[in-house]
Each structure stands twice: as C-alpha cells, then as structure tokens.
Scaffold this motif. Structure first.
Motif, PDB file in Angstrom:
ATOM      1  N   LYS A  42      49.641  35.111  42.618  1.00 23.85           N
ATOM      2  CA  LYS A  42      48.871  34.941  41.389  1.00 23.85           C
ATOM      3  C   LYS A  42      47.550  34.199  41.599  1.00 23.85           C
ATOM      4  CE  LYS A  42      52.801  35.233  38.198  1.00 23.85           C
ATOM      5  NZ  LYS A  42      53.568  34.517  37.149  1.00 23.85           N
ATOM      6  N   PRO A  43      47.530  33.066  42.317  1.00 26.65           N
ATOM      7  CA  PRO A  43      46.238  32.393  42.512  1.00 26.65           C
ATOM      8  C   PRO A  43      45.221  33.252  43.256  1.00 26.65           C
ATOM      9  CG  PRO A  43      48.053  30.912  43.058  1.00 26.65           C
ATOM     10  CD  PRO A  43      48.649  32.269  42.863  1.00 26.65           C
ATOM     11  N   THR A  44      45.688  34.009  44.247  1.00 28.96           N
ATOM     12  CA  THR A  44      44.766  34.877  44.990  1.00 28.96           C
ATOM     13  C   THR A  44      44.263  36.001  44.103  1.00 28.96           C
ATOM     14  OG1 THR A  44      45.973  34.377  47.028  1.00 28.96           O
ATOM     15  CG2 THR A  44      44.485  36.254  47.071  1.00 28.96           C
ATOM     16  N   THR A  45      45.126  36.530  43.250  1.00 29.63           N
ATOM     17  CA  THR A  45      44.704  37.550  42.290  1.00 29.63           C
ATOM     18  C   THR A  45      43.618  37.007  41.377  1.00 29.63           C
ATOM     19  OG1 THR A  45      46.892  38.594  42.320  1.00 29.63           O
ATOM     20  CG2 THR A  45      45.465  39.083  40.438  1.00 29.63           C
ATOM     21  N   LEU A  46      43.789  35.788  40.896  1.00 28.76           N
ATOM     22  CA  LEU A  46      42.774  35.173  40.039  1.00 28.76           C
ATOM     23  C   LEU A  46      41.467  34.993  40.795  1.00 28.76           C
ATOM     24  CD1 LEU A  46      41.964  33.917  37.364  1.00 28.76           C
ATOM     25  CD2 LEU A  46      42.904  31.740  38.156  1.00 28.76           C
ATOM     26  N   ASP A  47      41.564  34.618  42.059  1.00 32.44           N
ATOM     27  CA  ASP A  47      40.373  34.466  42.899  1.00 32.44           C
ATOM     28  C   ASP A  47      39.629  35.804  43.013  1.00 32.44           C
ATOM     29  OD1 ASP A  47      39.133  32.303  44.017  1.00 32.44           O
ATOM     30  OD2 ASP A  47      39.895  32.657  46.039  1.00 32.44           O
ATOM     31  N   ILE A  48      40.382  36.876  43.210  1.00 35.05           N
ATOM     32  CA  ILE A  48      39.779  38.208  43.302  1.00 35.05           C
ATOM     33  C   ILE A  48      39.132  38.591  41.976  1.00 35.05           C
ATOM     34  CG2 ILE A  48      40.296  40.669  43.582  1.00 35.05           C
ATOM     35  CD1 ILE A  48      42.580  39.759  45.508  1.00 35.05           C
ATOM     36  N   MET A  49      39.815  38.334  40.881  1.00 33.93           N
ATOM     37  CA  MET A  49      39.291  38.672  39.560  1.00 33.93           C
ATOM     38  C   MET A  49      37.979  37.943  39.275  1.00 33.93           C
ATOM     39  SD  MET A  49      42.899  38.547  37.461  1.00 33.93           S
ATOM     40  CE  MET A  49      42.124  38.368  35.853  1.00 33.93           C
ATOM     41  N   THR A  50      37.951  36.645  39.545  1.00 31.95           N
ATOM     42  CA  THR A  50      36.775  35.855  39.167  1.00 31.95           C
ATOM     43  C   THR A  50      35.568  36.187  40.041  1.00 31.95           C
ATOM     44  OG1 THR A  50      37.634  34.038  40.535  1.00 31.95           O
ATOM     45  CG2 THR A  50      38.058  33.937  38.186  1.00 31.95           C
ATOM     46  N   VAL A  51      35.769  36.290  41.342  1.00 29.55           N
ATOM     47  CA  VAL A  51      34.626  36.543  42.222  1.00 29.55           C
ATOM     48  C   VAL A  51      34.075  37.949  42.009  1.00 29.55           C
ATOM     49  CG1 VAL A  51      33.880  36.772  44.614  1.00 29.55           C
ATOM     50  CG2 VAL A  51      35.271  34.814  43.934  1.00 29.55           C
ATOM     51  N   THR A  52      34.950  38.950  41.860  1.00 32.01           N
ATOM     52  CA  THR A  52      34.431  40.302  41.634  1.00 32.01           C
ATOM     53  C   THR A  52      33.786  40.410  40.250  1.00 32.01           C
ATOM     54  OG1 THR A  52      36.622  41.087  40.903  1.00 32.01           O
ATOM     55  CG2 THR A  52      36.028  41.420  43.221  1.00 32.01           C
ATOM     56  N   LYS A  53      34.243  39.621  39.303  1.00 27.71           N
ATOM     57  CA  LYS A  53      33.580  39.583  37.994  1.00 27.71           C
ATOM     58  C   LYS A  53      32.161  39.051  38.138  1.00 27.71           C
ATOM     59  CE  LYS A  53      33.655  39.839  33.418  1.00 27.71           C
ATOM     60  NZ  LYS A  53      33.940  41.081  32.686  1.00 27.71           N
ATOM     61  N   ILE A  54      32.004  37.967  38.890  1.00 26.96           N
ATOM     62  CA  ILE A  54      30.677  37.391  39.116  1.00 26.96           C
ATOM     63  C   ILE A  54      29.785  38.369  39.859  1.00 26.96           C
ATOM     64  CG2 ILE A  54      29.425  35.555  40.330  1.00 26.96           C
ATOM     65  CD1 ILE A  54      31.942  33.782  39.800  1.00 26.96           C
ATOM     66  N   LEU A  55      30.325  38.987  40.907  1.00 33.01           N
ATOM     67  CA  LEU A  55      29.525  39.897  41.724  1.00 33.01           C
ATOM     68  C   LEU A  55      29.133  41.169  40.971  1.00 33.01           C
ATOM     69  CD1 LEU A  55      31.347  39.632  45.174  1.00 33.01           C
ATOM     70  CD2 LEU A  55      29.249  38.483  44.445  1.00 33.01           C
ATOM     71  N   SER A  56      29.857  41.493  39.920  1.00 29.16           N
ATOM     72  CA  SER A  56      29.554  42.706  39.155  1.00 29.16           C
ATOM     73  C   SER A  56      28.523  42.460  38.064  1.00 29.16           C
ATOM     74  CB  SER A  56      30.846  43.258  38.517  1.00 29.16           C
ATOM     75  OG  SER A  56      31.767  43.625  39.519  1.00 29.16           O
ATOM     76  N   GLN A  57      28.082  41.220  37.901  1.00 24.26           N
ATOM     77  CA  GLN A  57      27.067  40.910  36.896  1.00 24.26           C
ATOM     78  C   GLN A  57      25.681  41.244  37.430  1.00 24.26           C
ATOM     79  OE1 GLN A  57      27.749  36.772  36.038  1.00 24.26           O
ATOM     80  NE2 GLN A  57      29.574  37.169  34.824  1.00 24.26           N
ATOM     81  N   ARG A  58      24.793  41.554  36.532  1.00 24.51           N
ATOM     82  CA  ARG A  58      23.411  41.875  36.909  1.00 24.51           C
ATOM     83  C   ARG A  58      22.529  40.671  36.654  1.00 24.51           C
ATOM     84  NH1 ARG A  58      26.301  45.756  35.236  1.00 24.51           N
ATOM     85  NH2 ARG A  58      26.266  47.792  36.218  1.00 24.51           N
ATOM     86  N   GLY A  59      21.752  40.285  37.682  1.00 23.79           N
ATOM     87  CA  GLY A  59      20.985  39.057  37.572  1.00 23.79           C
ATOM     88  C   GLY A  59      19.496  39.240  37.410  1.00 23.79           C
ATOM     89  N   THR A  60      18.953  40.384  37.780  1.00 21.22           N
ATOM     90  CA  THR A  60      17.509  40.569  37.714  1.00 21.22           C
ATOM     91  C   THR A  60      17.183  41.830  36.912  1.00 21.22           C
ATOM     92  OG1 THR A  60      17.591  41.724  39.847  1.00 21.22           O
ATOM     93  CG2 THR A  60      17.036  39.391  39.890  1.00 21.22           C
ATOM     94  N   LYS A  61      15.905  42.042  36.687  1.00 15.95           N
ATOM     95  CA  LYS A  61      15.462  43.146  35.851  1.00 15.95           C
ATOM     96  C   LYS A  61      15.727  44.493  36.524  1.00 15.95           C
ATOM     97  CE  LYS A  61      11.841  40.549  33.447  1.00 15.95           C
ATOM     98  NZ  LYS A  61      10.380  40.473  33.139  1.00 15.95           N
TER      99      LYS A  61
END
Length: 664
Positions: free
Chosen positions: A587-606
C-alpha cells in the motif's frame, strides 16, 4: 528637428533579478550620432524591481543631437546599493514625436561598470555582428557556467552545476516532496500508510473523485484490446514494428496461432501486414534489484477485422525453453492477465529509462548545454531554441536528486532500480541516432509504419506527424530567413562550434549525438532544418506523449506495474487473484506511485507556440512564429475532430496541451 524619447526597461523574473544600482543609457541613431548619457531614475520610486517594467522620459536636451530612428542602445550600471545584480530582459525606446518604437532584447545579467551595446532587435549571425568583442566575451563567460559532466561512465552529458539562470521562477510549484504531502492531505487518503492488498476490489476502492481519480487503466487493465492500445497510443508508443518475419527465438507456429488470427496463417498475415512485434532484447541480462526479476519479453500482435490491435502471443524471455513457454490469450484468464502484467513491467522499465528519461530529458539536457556554450543570445538559432529549453535543466536536476537517486522513487517502485535504469540508458545511447530515432518520419519508416494505412488506430503516429510537419515548416522558414546562402552557414563559427560539440564524444567534452548530418559540420539548410526540427519536436511533442499519460497508466498497479514481486510464470497452470495480488506493490508503495505519477502528469508551462519569454523580435521572424501558431490551431482542430470518433480518445498531442519544453 529634435525628438522626444521615452525608454521602457523590463527587468527579468529570475530570482534576484532586480537591482538598486544606478543605471545610465545612451541612444545611438541610424546615422551614427548618439545622445548624451542619461541616468534612468524616477524620483521616489523603486525602479528595476523583479518582473517590473519602468518608464523613463528623456529630456530633449539629452537627445537633441540624434535622429528619429534608434539603431543601438548603450547602457551600464554601477555597483551601488544593497543588491546591485541585475537581469535585464528588454529595453524599448519610443519616439513620442513620430510614434515609432524600437525594441532591444537584452536577456542578460548586467555586470557593473561594463558598457553594453545592443542593436535594434539584437539578431545577427556572428560574422555580421558589430559587437563581436562583447559577443565573444559573453560566450567565454557562459562556457565557464555551462560545463559538461557525466554522472557515470557511458551516461549522457549533463550540466556540471545548475546555473542560477536555470532555476524555476516560482520555486514552490516544483517542490515534489511538498506537493506530494499536499496531494495526500488534500485527497484525505489515510488507508495506504501500511500493509498489503487483500483484493483487487480493495485497491479499486482506494481512488477518490478528488485528486486521485480512478485511472483509466483501472477499468480496462485485463482487456486485450486495451493492452494492444497501450502499444500505439500510450506511454511507450515507438517500440512496435511491422513484423516482416517471425524471429527464430519466438517459438510460435501456425497451429498455435491460427485460432487467434481469424483463419489467417502466419504467412498470409505477414503478407497482409496484420502482424506486429515488440521485442525487448535490450533488457536481456539487465541488472535489477535483489530478489526481483526483470523479463525481456517478445510480444506478437495482430490487427483483427475490427481494425483493433490485440496481443496473440507473449514470450517473457528471449530464448524459448521449457520454463519459458509462449503464452496465449487462450490460456487460463488469470494466467494470461498475469503474463501481461509481467510484460508491462518490462515495458515500464523501457519507457521510464529510455522513451521518457533517456531519449528526452537527458539527451536534450546535453543539447541545452551545448547551445548555451556556443550560440550567443544574439544568434537567431538561440532565439529559436531557447523557449524549448525552459526549466529543462532545473527539472532534470530536481528529478535526479529526488526520483532517480540511491534509495529514491525508482529504487522503490521499479524492478531494475537505478542500477538497471542507468545501464539501460547506456545501452540505449549506443544505438539512438538523431537522423533515425529522433526524426519521426525516418523512425516510422525504419519500423515499417510510415504508411498510415498500416496499423490503423496508431493515434500517436497520426497526430505526431501533424505536429512534426508544423514544426518542420516553422523551422524551415525561420532558418531560411537567416541562411540564404551556403557561405552564411560555413562562415557561422558559432553554428559550426555548436555542431562540433553536439557530435564530439561525451568523454571528450561533447554531447556525443550520433546521426547528426555532416557529423556536425553543417553545409546545407536541409541539415539545419532536420536538427532544429528534431530538437524542438523532442522537447515538446515527444516528451508530452510519453510523460502526460503516466497517472492514467501507472496509478493502478495491475495495469502498468513498475514493480512486480515474486517470479513470472514458468508454465500455463491456472493462477488465482491471490497470485496477482501477491505480486503487486504494498500500500505505501502504491501511494508513492500514485502521487509521483500524478505530479509528473501535470502541465507546468505554456502550450506549444505560446512562449513564456519572447526571444524573437525580428518582424519577419515574428511573422513566421505567427504562421506557426496558426498551423498549430489547425492541427488542434484536426486532433479534436479525430477524437470525436476515437474510443478511447487520444488527447496527449493536441497542441493546446503540448508544452513548449520539458519542464516536468
């Protein structure tokens, strides 16, 4: 006749960009006359603050000796004040008498007591620059700041130390650890702090409507059509090839496959271009974490009568053996699902190491360093490329520190860990060529997929070609504007030095790119168009396509398991759901995967074409930029129209959401 002038000074947005120093300016007209020196100071106002534009009216007594057209500005600062450092972005001079304006892009840190002379629009090839000495001095200084380094033998060339200019403007946006804590707190997920999963239902019920929505893969992870779709419209879209013959190492035959190919034999399916293959030979014998396994599979895929790509055979290791059978969709359902999970575990390693990190982030970091070292800010090609390098060095530095470090995210969430990742990147660099792998039409031709009637549903290819064409047209028009003769190419020593460093071996202080035309000694416009198109395409389209689907694919581990525990199946005996659960991360590793891939899937620039910083001021070049933006609007409409009939839609290459640079 005397003219009245107003000067607008825009201070940059970099950290520490503002200054308390005293600033002086002189205007030079088109006939060589110059104004008297004028101090830029507004009474009782704090001028030259970060991100601020200040207006200064020059007295006629200072400017009565000059004509209406301003060709150059000369300015300097002293070292007074608590903070005297200054990043100056732009000076605009307005002739209030005629209504004409003149722009002087600076985009530099301004040293004290040095007289900077910037020509109107500041765009020139080095052999024609009136300020050669200043140009050479600035490049010499940048070479000391932008130095190459290899983190390990065989790895790509990267920056030795991150220059201050490469820092994120708004630091808080890019703190992965802080963002992770905020995401978890906002989502109110409290059930993943410890323990193992006891069922797939329990895992599925973890997702919330807020923050951690149910990923797309959660509903389709065991579906063969979706598994085929992942090969052509998901994270790792450029490994699949047209199968022209069955390799000897893949132990399939007609008797085995005929029930899966709608009555076709292997021979007829090959002839009709209905068979496709993914071969992970590059993963063979790759280092991996202790007590874990990494497969090196071969997957065979078939286009069915509904024009859907489906898997028909998977062999988990390269050489056939009694304990390495070919698995089929007709095998027990959970066994087949389990095999596809092991396959995707290998695909995840290839994706994160090469398609994502190695072939976009790391390769383009070396190109960024070479560009800063060799092309002046006044060079038209620097101005073309600079928007596509925004935050690249910063995100690479941050990402390697936090994600790809000993004991970091990759070590926790992937079977091979960083040792395997680094070895795979080394192997990939030995075979990646700019003129093939980095040039989309050539890459498709190599894989037998340049004919768009072959492999219907290859959404990545179909949309990426639209964007590649738009970028290629943009780069071509822009390059031809400044290089209208071969002599301008051969005589451009900054360009030739840049080409030399791009191709020079990494161990000898270069980027070590293979497949650069002329081995970096450029002679034709077509060579430049290929290279510049590849760089812009890689930093925008290629990265977007392989980065932004991450949460939808990885956040439900059975769908795309970066981490698989236990051992892959060695025979076709039935598996239970408990076997699948036991292989999943806790479970903790799953949460780690969820949070980091969520961050990496965000768009930061124009989005592509909408640049954060304006580098291009030449009116003819700006017209080319405007035409590029119009082309992108057309591409966006076509992609949106295509997605009306796609199931599922492929959203990742709509220009409205493709960023300019690798910034996340």
């Amino acid at each position: 006749m005397s003219f009245r002038f107003v000067v607008y000074v825009k201070t940059g947005d970099q950290r520490g960009a503002g200054t308390d120093a005293n600033v002086t300016i002189t205007l030079h007209d088109s006939n060589g006359a110059k104004s008297e020196a004028a101090d830029l100071d507004n009474f009782l106002r704090n001028d030259f603050e970060r991100g601020q534009t200040d207006k200064f009216s020059l007295s006629k007594s200072k400017t009565n000796a000059i004509g209406p057209v301003i060709a150059k500005v000369e300015f300097w600062r002293d070292s007074s004040g608590i903070g005297s450092d200054w990043y100056l972005e732009l000076i605009t001079v307005e002739n209030m008498t005629t209504g004409k304006t003149f722009e002087f892009p600076v985009l530099r840190w301004i040293e004290s007591d040095f007289h900077y002379v910037i020509t109107h629009l500041d765009t020139s090839l080095p052999q024609f620059d009136e300020q050669k000495a200043m140009r050479i001095k600035e490049l010499s200084k940048k070479r000391k700041v932008y130095e190459y380094s290899q983190k390990a033998k065989g790895m790509p060339s990267q920056i030795k130390l991150m220059p201050p200019d490469e820092q994120f403007s708004f630091e808080y946006k890019w703190d992965i650890l802080t963002t992770k804590v905020q995401l978890i707190a906002t989502s109110k997920i409290v059930s993943l702090s410890a323990g193992e999963w006891d069922s797939l239902t329990a895992l599925t019920n973890v997702y919330t409507k807020k923050i951690f929505h149910t990923p797309a893969g959660a509903d389709r992870w065991s579906n063969d059509i979706y598994f085929g779709h992942q090969r052509i419209a998901s994270l790792n879209h450029s490994l699949i090839k047209l199968c022209k013959s069955i390799p000897d190492k893949l132990a399939v035959d007609d008797e085995m496959l005929k029930p899966l190919m709608e009555g076709e034999t292997i021979e007829t399916a090959l002839r009709k271009k209905r068979l496709f293959i993914c071969d992970y030979e590059i993963l063979k014998d790759l280092p991996h974490r202790p007590n874990l396994v990494l497969c090196a599979p071969i997957g065979l895929f078939f286009i069915n009568s509904n024009k859907r790509l489906v898997p028909i055979a998977i062999q988990l290791f390269q050489q056939p053996a009694p304990d390495n059978p070919v698995f089929l969709p007709t095998d027990p359902p959970n066994t087949w699902a389990f095999v596809k999970m092991w396959y995707n575990n290998s695909d995840a390693m290839y994706h994160q190491s090469l398609t994502h990190l190695g072939y976009t982030h790391l390769l383009m970091e070396g190109v960024t360093v070479a560009t800063h070292r060799n092309l002046s800010q006044s060079h038209p090609l620097f101005k073309l490329l600079a928007p596509h390098f925004l935050y690249l060095i910063a995100i690479n530095t941050r990402g390697l520190e936090m994600l790809v470090s000993e004991g970091g995210w990759v070590d926790k969430t992937m079977n091979a860990g960083i040792a395997g990742m680094f070895e795979l990147i080394k192997r990939g660099l030995e075979q990646w060529r700019l003129d093939v792998d980095g040039t989309l039409p050539e890459d498709l031709r190599r894989r037998g997929l340049d004919d768009q009637s072959v492999l219907p549903g290859y959404h990545f290819r179909d949309d990426a070609l639209l964007l590649y064409k738009a970028i290629n047209t943009y780069a071509g028009k822009y390059i031809k504007l400044y290089y209208d003769s071969p002599e301008k190419i051969s005589g451009d020593w900054e360009l030739q030095n840049w080409g030399h460093e791009l191709t020079n071996a990494r161990e000898e202080g270069g980027v070590g790119l293979l497949g650069v035309p002329g081995n970096g000694k450029f002679t034709t416009v077509d060579q430049l168009i290929m290279v510049l198109t590849t760089i812009i395409y890689t930093c925008s389209v290629s990265h977007a396509s392989t980065n932004f689907p991450q949460y939808e694919e990885y956040a439900f581990p059975p769908n795309y398991p970066g981490l698989m525990r236990g051992v892959p199946p060695v025979d076709k005996s039935p598996k239970e759901e408990s076997d699948i659960i036991a292989a999943l991360p806790d479970k903790p590793t799953t949460l780690d995967i969820m949070t980091v891939t969520k961050i990496l899937s965000q768009r930061g620039t124009k989005n592509l074409g909408d640049f954060e910083v304006q580098y291009i001021f030449d009116p003819k070049a700006r017209d080319i930029v405007d035409a590029f933006r119009q082309d992108l609007k057309g591409v966006s409409k076509e992609v949106k129209d295509r997605n009306e009939t796609r199931n599922p839609p492929y959203i990742y290459l709509d220009p409205d959401i493709v960023p300019n640079s690798i910034s996340i």
